[in-house]
Design a protein around this motif. Structure first.
Motif, short mmCIF file in Angstrom:
data_model
loop_
_atom_site.label_atom_id
_atom_site.label_comp_id
_atom_site.label_asym_id
_atom_site.label_seq_id
_atom_site.Cartn_x
_atom_site.Cartn_y
_atom_site.Cartn_z
N PRO A 1 0.89 -1.16 0.06
CA PRO A 1 -0.01 -0.09 -0.08
C PRO A 1 0.86 1.31 0.09
O PRO A 1 1.98 1.23 0.40
N THR A 2 0.22 2.28 -0.76
CA THR A 2 1.07 3.51 -0.65
C THR A 2 1.00 4.36 0.97
O THR A 2 2.06 5.03 1.38
N GLN A 3 0.05 3.91 1.50
CA GLN A 3 -0.13 4.38 2.95
C GLN A 3 0.19 3.22 3.87
O GLN A 3 -0.13 2.15 3.54
N GLN A 4 0.89 3.45 4.93
CA GLN A 4 1.22 2.24 5.90
C GLN A 4 -0.07 1.62 6.38
O GLN A 4 -1.03 2.15 6.75
N PRO A 5 -0.20 0.27 6.10
CA PRO A 5 -1.30 -0.28 6.36
C PRO A 5 -1.54 -0.73 7.67
O PRO A 5 -0.66 -0.55 8.77
N THR A 6 -2.98 -0.73 7.97
CA THR A 6 -3.46 -1.01 9.35
C THR A 6 -4.04 -2.41 9.53
O THR A 6 -4.57 -2.73 10.85
N ASP A 7 -4.29 -2.62 8.37
CA ASP A 7 -5.39 -3.97 8.51
C ASP A 7 -4.14 -5.20 8.89
O ASP A 7 -3.50 -5.64 8.20
N PRO A 8 -4.52 -6.10 10.03
CA PRO A 8 -3.58 -7.07 10.41
C PRO A 8 -3.45 -8.01 9.33
O PRO A 8 -2.34 -8.55 9.42
N THR A 9 -4.16 -8.35 8.60
CA THR A 9 -4.34 -9.44 7.77
C THR A 9 -3.33 -9.13 6.64
O THR A 9 -2.39 -9.68 5.97
N VAL A 10 -3.46 -7.99 6.19
CA VAL A 10 -2.36 -7.29 5.18
C VAL A 10 -1.00 -7.22 5.73
O VAL A 10 -0.12 -7.46 5.16
N ILE A 11 -0.92 -6.79 7.05
CA ILE A 11 0.26 -6.48 7.64
C ILE A 11 1.06 -7.94 7.71
O ILE A 11 2.28 -8.08 7.32
N GLU A 12 0.46 -8.85 8.28
CA GLU A 12 1.00 -10.27 8.28
C GLU A 12 1.46 -10.80 7.09
O GLU A 12 2.35 -11.42 6.82
N LEU A 13 0.69 -10.43 5.77
CA LEU A 13 1.17 -10.92 4.58
C LEU A 13 2.15 -10.36 4.21
O LEU A 13 3.08 -11.15 3.55
N LEU A 14 2.48 -9.22 4.34
CA LEU A 14 3.51 -8.48 3.76
C LEU A 14 4.80 -8.86 4.71
O LEU A 14 5.87 -8.90 4.23
N ARG A 15 4.70 -8.95 5.96
CA ARG A 15 5.87 -9.25 6.94
C ARG A 15 6.30 -10.94 6.39
O ARG A 15 7.45 -11.08 6.11
N THR A 16 5.39 -11.53 6.14
CA THR A 16 5.83 -12.99 5.47
C THR A 16 6.19 -12.72 4.20
O THR A 16 7.50 -13.49 3.69
N ARG A 17 5.95 -11.84 3.18
CA ARG A 17 6.70 -11.79 1.73
C ARG A 17 7.93 -11.24 1.86
O ARG A 17 8.79 -11.65 1.26
N PHE A 18 8.17 -10.33 2.82
CA PHE A 18 9.35 -9.77 2.91
C PHE A 18 10.41 -10.89 3.50
O PHE A 18 11.48 -10.91 3.02
N HIS A 19 9.96 -11.40 4.50
CA HIS A 19 10.80 -12.39 5.13
C HIS A 19 11.18 -13.50 4.03
O HIS A 19 12.47 -13.92 3.97
N GLU A 20 10.28 -14.07 3.21
CA GLU A 20 10.44 -15.21 2.41
C GLU A 20 11.59 -14.52 1.26
O GLU A 20 12.51 -15.16 0.77
N ILE A 21 11.25 -13.26 0.71
CA ILE A 21 11.97 -12.72 -0.33
C ILE A 21 13.49 -12.53 0.25
O ILE A 21 14.57 -12.89 -0.58
N PHE A 22 13.80 -12.00 1.44
CA PHE A 22 15.09 -11.80 1.68
C PHE A 22 15.70 -13.30 2.27
O PHE A 22 16.93 -13.30 1.92
N THR A 23 15.09 -14.03 2.56
CA THR A 23 15.61 -15.49 2.69
C THR A 23 16.05 -15.93 1.67
O THR A 23 16.95 -16.83 1.56
N GLU A 24 15.37 -15.74 0.45
CA GLU A 24 15.62 -16.30 -0.80
C GLU A 24 16.87 -15.68 -1.47
O GLU A 24 17.21 -16.52 -2.59
N GLY A 25 17.35 -14.89 -0.81
CA GLY A 25 18.74 -14.14 -1.19
C GLY A 25 18.49 -12.92 -2.15
O GLY A 25 19.44 -12.60 -2.79
N PHE A 26 17.46 -12.27 -1.96
CA PHE A 26 17.24 -11.04 -2.69
C PHE A 26 17.55 -9.76 -1.84
O PHE A 26 17.48 -9.94 -0.60
#
Length: 277
Positions: A231-256
């Motif tokens: 989102p362009t604005q900082q998200p407040t929806d807990p579901t969106v926040i947790e999804l993004l946290r998971t995405r970031f963790h996976e992407i960096f863990t995969e070496g990006f």
């Protein structure tokens, strides 16, 4: 540790004082009154009120004495309108030992944000750090705030290299640590990085144009690059926040590593990641 890391010479392309339009001068702070003003501005911009959320002039003075930096942006009347501070640190990884500077914070008065003051603060801080022997500079930012990501990755040309959950020992404090290499041969400290990725940027934009991301958390990936919509604005929806946290963790863990975050419409921005070299 290389000779360059141990005693990195100042670069002519990295000025230790910058004059901006409107009478703003960015330079190192040394006087006690300036350091006290920096502490007040820090609390004001972040709207801090807790006893554990401030800094003090004694701390800043010690940073100046023992290898740190305190940089300020002063207006024509001599009032402090922006500040940044940090300290020297050592990377002990045996495969890549080096001295770097950790930039703890950079703050700018609300009415001057978006006018180049933040970039000037970081540039002067990097120049001082480089003269003192640092070959790189690091700092952290909240990956959920896309405008900060854009500033760090696209404006300054740093790379987001590490993602840490709950980095500040509490919920909602996930951070990406960026690294900015100092003293490049290019006249612009981050121009070389932009040049190296220009071809891949063209390919990336072509793929996104053909298959645009439309929902926060959606990704597009191949062997060498990944795109993530936020989102362009900082998200407040807990579901969106947790999804993004998971995405970031996976992407960096995969070496990006993160190299860009650009707004694509009113609601979405898109991170771009490339394979770590």
């Amino acid at each position: 540790m290389t000779h360059q890391d141990a005693a990195a010479p100042a670069s002519p392309a990295m000025p230790e004082s910058i004059s901006l339009d409107g009478g703003i001068t960015v330079r190192g702070l040394t006087e006690v009154a300036e350091l006290e003003a920096a502490c007040r501005l820090y609390r004001e911009v972040f709207a801090y009120s807790g006893e554990d959320q401030g800094i003090n002039a004694r701390l800043l003075k010690n940073l100046l004495t023992y290898g740190g930096t305190v940089i300020g942006a002063l207006d024509a009347a001599g009032d402090l309108r922006g500040m940044a501070f940090g300290w020297t640190a050592v990377e002990t990884d045996p495969e890549d030992p080096h001295v770097y500077h950790f930039s703890q914070a950079a703050v700018v008065s609300a009415d001057l944000q978006g006018q180049g003051v933040g970039r000037a603060l970081k540039t002067v801080q990097a120049a001082v750090a480089h003269r003192q022997g640092s070959s790189r500079m690091r700092w952290t930012y909240n990956p959920m705030i896309s405008r900060n990501a854009h500033f760090n990755l696209d404006v300054l040309g740093a790379q987001g290299r590490w993602f840490t959950r709950d980095a500040l020992a509490g919920p909602g404090t996930d951070r990406i640590t960026v690294e900015w290499r100092l003293g490049e041969k290019s006249t612009d400290p981050h121009q070389a990085t932009r040049d190296q990725r220009s071809a891949s940027e063209d390919d990336f934009e072509a793929v996104l144009a053909a298959h645009p991301l439309t929902v926060a958390g959606e990704i597009r990936a191949d062997a060498e690059s990944t795109a993530l919509a936020v989102p362009t604005q900082q998200p407040t929806d807990p579901t969106v926040i947790e999804l993004l946290r998971t995405r970031f963790h996976e992407i960096f863990t995969e070496g990006f590593v993160a190299v860009s975050c650009r707004r694509v419409d009113e609601d979405l921005a898109v991170y771009r990641f490339t394979r770590r070299a």
